[in-house]
Each structure stands twice: as structure tokens, then as C-alpha cells.
Design a protein around this motif. Structure first.
Motif, PDB file in Angstrom:
ATOM      1  N   MET A   1      14.826   7.672 -11.822  1.00 21.11           N
ATOM      2  CA  MET A   1      13.470   7.748 -11.316  1.00 21.11           C
ATOM      3  C   MET A   1      13.731   8.028  -9.716  1.00 21.11           C
ATOM      4  O   MET A   1      14.040   6.974  -9.164  1.00 21.11           O
ATOM      5  CB  MET A   1      13.028   6.330 -11.622  1.00 21.11           C
ATOM      6  N   LYS A   2      12.943   8.910  -9.397  1.00 24.74           N
ATOM      7  CA  LYS A   2      13.307   9.423  -8.096  1.00 24.74           C
ATOM      8  C   LYS A   2      12.169   8.665  -7.080  1.00 24.74           C
ATOM      9  O   LYS A   2      12.451   7.917  -5.999  1.00 24.74           O
ATOM     10  CB  LYS A   2      13.186  10.878  -7.824  1.00 24.74           C
ATOM     11  N   PRO A   3      10.845   8.707  -7.256  1.00 23.59           N
ATOM     12  CA  PRO A   3       9.960   8.064  -6.411  1.00 23.59           C
ATOM     13  C   PRO A   3       9.821   6.758  -6.407  1.00 23.59           C
ATOM     14  O   PRO A   3      10.112   5.949  -7.461  1.00 23.59           O
ATOM     15  CB  PRO A   3       8.465   8.661  -6.911  1.00 23.59           C
ATOM     16  N   PRO A   5       7.802   2.928  -6.555  1.00 20.54           N
ATOM     17  CA  PRO A   5       6.779   2.719  -7.326  1.00 20.54           C
ATOM     18  C   PRO A   5       5.510   2.812  -6.613  1.00 20.54           C
ATOM     19  O   PRO A   5       5.408   2.650  -5.393  1.00 20.54           O
ATOM     20  CB  PRO A   5       7.143   1.253  -7.663  1.00 20.54           C
ATOM     21  N   PHE A   6       4.474   3.386  -7.330  1.00 18.31           N
ATOM     22  CA  PHE A   6       3.122   3.238  -6.575  1.00 18.31           C
ATOM     23  C   PHE A   6       1.924   3.163  -7.741  1.00 18.31           C
ATOM     24  O   PHE A   6       2.267   3.172  -8.823  1.00 18.31           O
ATOM     25  CB  PHE A   6       2.894   4.765  -5.931  1.00 18.31           C
ATOM     26  N   GLU A   7       0.880   2.762  -7.187  1.00 17.45           N
ATOM     27  CA  GLU A   7      -0.342   2.355  -8.151  1.00 17.45           C
ATOM     28  C   GLU A   7      -0.750   3.876  -8.351  1.00 17.45           C
ATOM     29  O   GLU A   7      -0.723   4.619  -7.215  1.00 17.45           O
ATOM     30  CB  GLU A   7      -1.073   1.760  -7.685  1.00 17.45           C
ATOM     31  N   TYR A   8      -1.026   4.222  -9.452  1.00 19.58           N
ATOM     32  CA  TYR A   8      -1.334   5.619  -9.779  1.00 19.58           C
ATOM     33  C   TYR A   8      -2.994   5.693 -10.233  1.00 19.58           C
ATOM     34  O   TYR A   8      -3.260   4.969 -11.120  1.00 19.58           O
ATOM     35  CB  TYR A   8      -0.781   6.359 -10.716  1.00 19.58           C
ATOM     36  N   GLU A  27      -2.545   3.234   3.140  1.00 19.93           N
ATOM     37  CA  GLU A  27      -1.414   2.689   2.046  1.00 19.93           C
ATOM     38  C   GLU A  27      -1.482   4.038   0.992  1.00 19.93           C
ATOM     39  O   GLU A  27      -0.577   4.254   0.048  1.00 19.93           O
ATOM     40  CB  GLU A  27      -1.625   1.616   1.525  1.00 19.93           C
ATOM     41  N   LEU A  31      -2.967  13.060  -4.173  1.00 19.44           N
ATOM     42  CA  LEU A  31      -2.023  14.124  -4.768  1.00 19.44           C
ATOM     43  C   LEU A  31      -2.957  15.334  -5.129  1.00 19.44           C
ATOM     44  O   LEU A  31      -3.957  15.110  -6.069  1.00 19.44           O
ATOM     45  CB  LEU A  31      -1.284  13.362  -5.866  1.00 19.44           C
ATOM     46  N   MET A  38       5.158  16.235  -3.624  1.00 20.49           N
ATOM     47  CA  MET A  38       6.082  15.461  -4.727  1.00 20.49           C
ATOM     48  C   MET A  38       7.451  15.647  -4.215  1.00 20.49           C
ATOM     49  O   MET A  38       8.368  14.896  -4.614  1.00 20.49           O
ATOM     50  CB  MET A  38       5.943  16.405  -6.051  1.00 20.49           C
ATOM     51  N   ASN A  42       9.785  12.569  -4.333  1.00 17.59           N
ATOM     52  CA  ASN A  42      11.190  12.561  -4.965  1.00 17.59           C
ATOM     53  C   ASN A  42      12.342  12.090  -3.942  1.00 17.59           C
ATOM     54  O   ASN A  42      13.164  11.486  -4.344  1.00 17.59           O
ATOM     55  CB  ASN A  42      11.472  13.841  -5.507  1.00 17.59           C
ATOM     56  N   MET A  43      12.015  12.321  -2.676  1.00 23.17           N
ATOM     57  CA  MET A  43      13.112  12.021  -1.689  1.00 23.17           C
ATOM     58  C   MET A  43      13.144  10.926  -1.125  1.00 23.17           C
ATOM     59  O   MET A  43      13.451  10.534  -0.280  1.00 23.17           O
ATOM     60  CB  MET A  43      13.181  13.329  -0.857  1.00 23.17           C
ATOM     61  N   ALA A  49       1.797   3.149  -1.334  1.00 21.59           N
ATOM     62  CA  ALA A  49       1.499   2.187  -2.221  1.00 21.59           C
ATOM     63  C   ALA A  49       0.507   2.691  -3.244  1.00 21.59           C
ATOM     64  O   ALA A  49       0.732   2.284  -4.519  1.00 21.59           O
ATOM     65  CB  ALA A  49       0.932   0.927  -1.532  1.00 21.59           C
ATOM     66  N   ASP A  53      -4.849  10.650  -7.780  1.00 18.91           N
ATOM     67  CA  ASP A  53      -4.469  12.063  -7.994  1.00 18.91           C
ATOM     68  C   ASP A  53      -5.817  12.995  -8.217  1.00 18.91           C
ATOM     69  O   ASP A  53      -6.624  12.638  -8.727  1.00 18.91           O
ATOM     70  CB  ASP A  53      -3.918  12.217  -9.413  1.00 18.91           C
TER      71      ASP A  53
ATOM     72  N   ARG B   3       0.487  -5.376  -6.412  1.00 19.54           N
ATOM     73  CA  ARG B   3       0.829  -4.128  -6.893  1.00 19.54           C
ATOM     74  C   ARG B   3       1.720  -4.413  -8.238  1.00 19.54           C
ATOM     75  O   ARG B   3       2.546  -3.523  -8.403  1.00 19.54           O
ATOM     76  CB  ARG B   3       1.744  -3.538  -5.789  1.00 19.54           C
ATOM     77  N   ALA B   6       1.891  -1.580 -10.592  1.00 17.88           N
ATOM     78  CA  ALA B   6       2.363  -0.143 -10.253  1.00 17.88           C
ATOM     79  C   ALA B   6       3.394   0.295 -11.443  1.00 17.88           C
ATOM     80  O   ALA B   6       3.505   1.390 -11.692  1.00 17.88           O
ATOM     81  CB  ALA B   6       2.822  -0.144  -8.936  1.00 17.88           C
ATOM     82  N   ARG B  28       5.449   6.589 -11.988  1.00 14.04           N
ATOM     83  CA  ARG B  28       6.281   7.719 -10.919  1.00 14.04           C
ATOM     84  C   ARG B  28       7.318   8.508 -11.629  1.00 14.04           C
ATOM     85  O   ARG B  28       7.973   9.131 -11.168  1.00 14.04           O
ATOM     86  CB  ARG B  28       6.953   6.730 -10.193  1.00 14.04           C
TER      87      ARG B  28
END
Lengths: 292, 173
Positions: A1-3, A5-8, A27, A31, A38, A42-43, A49, A53, B3, B6, B28
Motif C-alpha cells: 500500500m503506497k499512499p 491513508p486519506f478519506e476518499y 487538508e 484528484l 498519483m 505513491n511516494m 487527509a 476525486d 478520520r 479513511a 488508497r
């Protein structure tokens, strides 16, 4: 899992998107096509937060012609722009610049508004927007406002957009008769970000003289650089190789703080700016019917 | 605490290579990690995870995309095609045959991306010029220095898909 956590959130209207941005403030990140954001996620160079999208927001991906130019929805993909007969015919500089952006796989997903709002200094669209006097429309909690491209690009990855504003569309004026254009760049490999590039327009006036000129460099400073002194050298003059070389030298001097990195030194970028300006002017002059 | 949701998985339904899947994914999760880790479709490779190498290229509703630069939740409702969808049960797709015959791969890590990018191009342009082939494949990186063989493979793949008669000496250089 690269990114991280965030609320989507995947809003379906501009109003919903703006409400989410207003709620989450600094925050939140929008996207769009994700071709720049991205990798940053990823990095973990970006750790928003909340991710809003915009790909499901309706009505942001149309291209239409108005009396004042082509109006392109912010979520229109670069591939759609590339393949639009309307764009190729009515705003050929935008079409040509699109072909210089990355690769088909990236253009399938990357968007017009995403590139402009991301404001990478080496990207083509910001310079083209400045060269064409494009006008960007943003929607925020207090309604809609229009921003001239000249005022939009503030610095490295920084625009005039407020945190709660969503770019909705961009108007690119079209050319009248007798306007030539060019977009030239040098990248290490085709599709890479340019080490330096230029967007040029030249308008033919009476008796074979330039009535107007625009020279906007990219990849050489924190934002697109308009080479006003070079433009002034051209206006009212009959174009020719000597004049173009002189304008090129002037454009090189217009750069305050060329980037210096692993791809190119500041000096090399200044050199490229001069050469590309000269070549771009010659190409634009030929298109404008101004060839000496 | 605000959060805490999330990490809450979201439901995603999508079609991959004609088969329907439904799964719960954390927002994610990138699409390529989802394809490989959740669906077990490990034909799609993960290279740079920043869109530069092209190894993870798949088709999303018929268009090539970098599956490392999308979230799995964004593919909800979409129809995907991965390299596993090219051939069928022991039979290679003509593009794959061409790569085998013209030695279009060495280690094979980049190959799924090349195959999918070529699939999109040949669908749109059955008789591409060399310039179009180079443009379509320019975003795919091969580190075994196989580009000339890949171009030969691509030309042969186009010919095979058009149904052109095999040229004399095909299978050689």
C-alpha cells in the motif's frame, strides 16, 4: 500500500465538490487525471487527509466553440483534445502542444484542468495558456470567478486558485487570419518533461511587418516566463533571421532564475531558451505568411 | 478519530477480462495492487509506480492507462483488460506470437505493458506507420535494450492481425 491513508470522496456535481473542498480546506486535494498527483501520493510526497476525486463530476469534459474562443471543460482528457478536429482546426497551437505531452497512455487519463492547476513549470499547457491569453473559470463557495492566465500561474506548483476552488473550464481564444504559432521544446526523450520550451505567436501586420508577438518560455523558471522585451523587438518590424536571433538572445535574458537540476544546468536552459525562441519565431513567421 | 473511516473499505464492482468481480478495497489501494493482490492477476507488472515505465499499462474501457496511477475505487463500474485477457487457454494472441517469433522480449518484465499499448494502437490503427508505432510504444521502457526487436515484433503483430500473408523469411531477423 503506497499512499498514506486519506478519506476518499467522489462527488458528482461541481457544487458537491466545492462543498467538500470548503469543508476540508487545506487538508484536501483534488484528484483530476492523477498523472501528477498519483505519483506524489505513491511516494508520499503528498499526504492529503481528503481526496476529492473530480472524475465523476458531470459536465466538465466538453469542448465547445464560442464567439470568444474554444471553451474546454477542466476534466477533458488530453487525448480528447489531441483527437478533437475542432481543436486542431481552431486552436492549432493547443493541438501541437498536446502532442508534446508525455505519451498516449498518460494523455488518455491526464486532463487539461489538471495540468493547469498543477502548474508544473516544465509543462506545456501553462505556457500555451499565457501565450493565448486564456481565461480560466473557477467555482468556489462564493460562486464563480474568471482568472486571466497571466494572473493564474504564481510560482512553482502554485496558482491563484483558493483551496476551496475547483477549476471548471478554460477558454482558449482562437486565431484570426495571419497569425502564426509554434510550440518547441527540448526534452531528453520524447515525452519527458521539457528541459526548456517556448510557445510563440506572431501576427502579420501591414507591409510584411509583425503586428503582435508573444513569446512564453517554460521549464526555465518557477512559472511560465513571458519574454516581453523579445516581443517588443518584433512588433512593427519586418521579420528575418537576424531579428529572430536578436529576439532569442533577449528571451534568454528574460529568465531570472533558470532551474538547475540533474537534467540541465541553468546556463544550458538559458541557451535552449534562446535557440528555441529563434526557431519558434521562424516557424511561426512562416505560418503567418511573414517569411522573409 | 474523525478520520477513522479513511481506512474503511469501499465496495467495488468491475469487469476484468470479461469476468465480473466484486470486492472491498481500501480507497488508497492502487488499481495495479488490487489487480495483483486481490484478484491474483499478476500478469500486470509494477515497475516505477510513478507512470514512467509503463509496465503496469492495462486497458480501461478500451483505453490504455497506467494502473499504478489510478485507485482501485476509481475503476468501479469499469471494464478492464489485462495481459491475461489477450490469449486464451494455451493459445497466444497474435501480438504475443509476434513477440515470440521476433524476439520482442528478453526478461519479459516490461512485456505486458508493451502488449497492451500495442493492442490499443492496432485496434485504432490496423496499418500503423513506424512513426505511429514508435509514438504508441515510446511510453514503455525496456531495460534489456530490446527496442529494435520490439519494433519488428510490433510490425509483425500488425501484419498478423490484418491477416497479411507471412513474408518470406518471417521468423528470422
Amino acid at each position: 500500500m503506497k499512499p498514506a491513508p486519506f478519506e476518499y470522496f467522489a462527488p458528482e456535481t461541481v457544487d458537491e465538490a466545492v462543498a467538500l473542498l470548503a469543508e476540508h480546506g487545506d487538508e484536501a486535494k483534488i484528484l483530476a487525471g492523477g498523472q501528477s498527483l498519483m505519483p506524489l501520493l505513491n511516494m508520499r510526497l503528498a499526504r492529503p487527509a481528503a481526496l476529492v476525486d473530480a472524475t465523476k463530476v458531470a459536465g466538465l469534459d466538453a469542448i465547445r466553440e464560442t464567439r470568444r474562443g474554444l471553451v474546454i471543460g477542466a476534466m477533458t482528457s488530453k487525448r480528447t483534445v489531441e483527437r478533437s478536429a475542432l481543436v486542431r482546426e481552431r486552436q492549432p497551437l493547443l493541438h501541437a502542444a498536446t502532442l508534446l505531452i508525455a505519451h498516449p497512455q498518460i494523455r488518455n487519463r491526464g486532463t487539461v484542468g489538471g495540468s493547469l492547476a498543477h502548474a508544473d513549470p516544465a509543462a506545456e499547457y501553462p505556457a500555451v495558456a499565457v501565450a493565448l491569453d486564456a481565461e480560466l473559470t473557477a467555482r468556489g463557495p462564493r460562486g464563480e470567478r474568471r482568472i486571466a492566465a497571466a494572473d493564474f500561474f504564481v510560482s512553482y506548483l502554485t496558482t491563484a486558485l483558493e483551496p476551496a476552488e475547483l477549476l471548471t473550464e478554460v477558454r482558449f481564444p482562437t486565431f484570426g487570419d495571419g497569425t502564426g504559432w509554434a510550440c518547441q521544446e527540448i526534452a531528453r526523450r520524447h515525452g519527458d518533461f521539457a528541459m526548456a520550451g517556448v510557445a510563440v505567436t506572431l501576427k502579420r501586420g501591414r507591409r510584411g511587418r509583425c503586428a503582435d508577438a508573444r513569446v512564453v518560455l517554460f521549464g526555465v523558471g518557477p512559472a511560465p516566463v513571458r519574454a516581453r522585451a523579445a516581443e517588443q523587438l518584433l512588433v512593427g518590424e519586418a521579420p528575418g533571421e537576424t531579428l529572430f536571433a536578436e529576439a532569442g538572445r533577449s528571451a534568454g535574458e528574460a529568465i531570472d532564475e533558470p532551474l538547475s537540476d540533474v537534467h540541465a544546468s541553468a546556463e544550458y536552459r538559458r541557451h535552449l531558451a534562446q535557440v528555441l525562441t529563434r526557431r519558434g519565431l521562424a516557424e511561426a513567421a512562416a505560418r503567418a505568411g511573414l517569411a522573409p | 478519530m474523525e478520520r477513522s473511516h479513511a481506512m474503511t473499505p469501499r465496495r467495488v464492482s468491475l469487469t476484468v477480462n470479461g469476468e465480473s468481480f466484486e470486492a472491498l478495497v481500501e480507497p488508497r489501494t492502487t488499481l495495479v495492487d488490487f489487480l495483483r493482490g486481490e484478484l491474483g492477476l499478476t500478469g500486470t507488472h509494477v515497475g516505477c509506480e510513478q507512470g514512467a515505465c509503463g509496465a503496469c499499462t492495462i486497458l480501461l474501457d478500451g483505453k490504455t492507462v497506467r494502473s499504478c496511477l489510478m485507485l482501485a475505487v476509481q475503476a468501479d463500474g469499469a471494464s478492464l483488460m489485462t495481459v491475461e485477457g489477450l490469449g486464451s487457454d494455451g493459445r497466444l494472441h497474435p501480438i504475443q506470437e509476434a513477440f515470440r517469433e521476433e524476439h520482442g522480449l528478453q526478461c519479459g518484465f516490461c512485456t505486458p505493458g508493451f502488449l497492451m499499448s500495442l493492442f490499443e494502437l492496432l485496434h485504432d490503427r490496423p496499418d500503423p506507420t513506424d512513426e505511429e508505432l514508435r509514438d504508441a510504444l515510446g511510453g514503455q521502457i525496456c531495460r534489456c535494450t530490446g527496442y529494435q526487436a520490439i519494433l519488428r515484433s510490433a510490425r509483425l503483430a500488425a501484419a498478423k492481425l490484418r491477416g497479411d500473408p507471412a513474408p518470406a523469411g518471417a521468423g528470422g531477423t
